[in-house]
Design a protein around this motif. Structure first.
Motif: not given
Length: 233
Positions: A16-25, A72-78, A27-32
């Motif tokens: 979870a921490a790794r994926l969270r870091g990738q989203i924050a960085a 599964v889609y990204v809806v927020a980066t934080e 790697e997968w923007p909102v909507g990806a």
């Protein structure tokens, strides 16, 4: 971009921490759309069940959302702030305004749905409030007052209303403690306090939603006005 394998246990937290870091960085923007479970499991070096639990954690934090049949889609980066944390940051006056909306409706529902057991619980809570009012312990008075209102809300027999009110209770308790410590409530509000609370219970007993609404609204408005007059509020 491939992800390096993870160290052993606790794998879900690490994933979870790794994926969270990738989203924050980014790697997968909102909507990806996130890669599939099999792909993530291979890149992280864990099983698919671990990936599934990690994604559940991200969903609980408000970062991703599953779409049925689509992935599964990204809806927020934080991470989003949970309701309890939001309540802790809110002013007592703001919480009280929402409390009025919730409790006024709860009183109406209670008047139509109360049972004999509910009435017995309210009568006990009212008697406990009277005893606490006669004593010197401010915290006991506040707790007894809130307990009476909890009994009325519970008589509405809506578990969501009950849970919502319970979420308000810690902030309400803090504000009411400030009030009774700065204002001599026992001297200045004895008649109104007893009459208002007894009137609320009587309205619910009489199955009179209009009277229950008016009684609780007037009582809460008085308290809200008093809280607004406190220094720093």
């Amino acid at each position: 971009m491939p992800l390096p394998p993870l160290r052993p246990s606790p794998l879900v937290a690490q994933a979870a921490a790794r994926l969270r870091g990738q989203i924050a960085a980014g790697e997968w923007p909102v909507g990806a759309k996130l890669p599939g479970e099999a792909t993530l499991a291979r890149e992280l070096g864990v099983g698919r069940s671990t990936v599934r639990e990690a994604i559940r954690e991200l969903a609980g934090a408000g970062l991703v959302r599953a779409r049925q049949g689509a992935g599964v889609y990204v809806v927020a980066t934080e991470p989003g702030e949970d309701w309890s944390a939001r309540l802790r940051r809110a002013s007592v006056a703001d919480v009280y305004e929402i409390r009025m909306m919730v409790e006024v409706r709860a009183a109406e529902l209670a008047a139509g749905r109360r049972t004999r057991a509910d009435l017995a619980r309210m009568d006990r809570a009212l008697a406990a409030r009277d005893r606490a009012f006669a004593g010197p312990d401010d915290a006991a008075l506040v707790d007894a007052d809130i307990a009476l209102h909890v009994a009325v809300v519970e008589a509405a027999h809506n578990p969501l209303l009950t849970d919502l009110f319970a979420g308000f209770a810690p902030v309400l308790r803090e504000g009411l403690l400030d009030l009774v410590r700065l204002v001599d409530v026992r001297a200045s509000d004895a008649a109104h306090g007893r009459t208002a609370h007894a009137g609320l219970v009587d309205s619910v007993r009489a199955r009179d939603p209009g009277a229950a609404r008016r009684t609780v609204e007037a009582e809460l408005r008085r308290t809200l006005d008093a809280l607004g007059a406190l220094p720093g509020r």
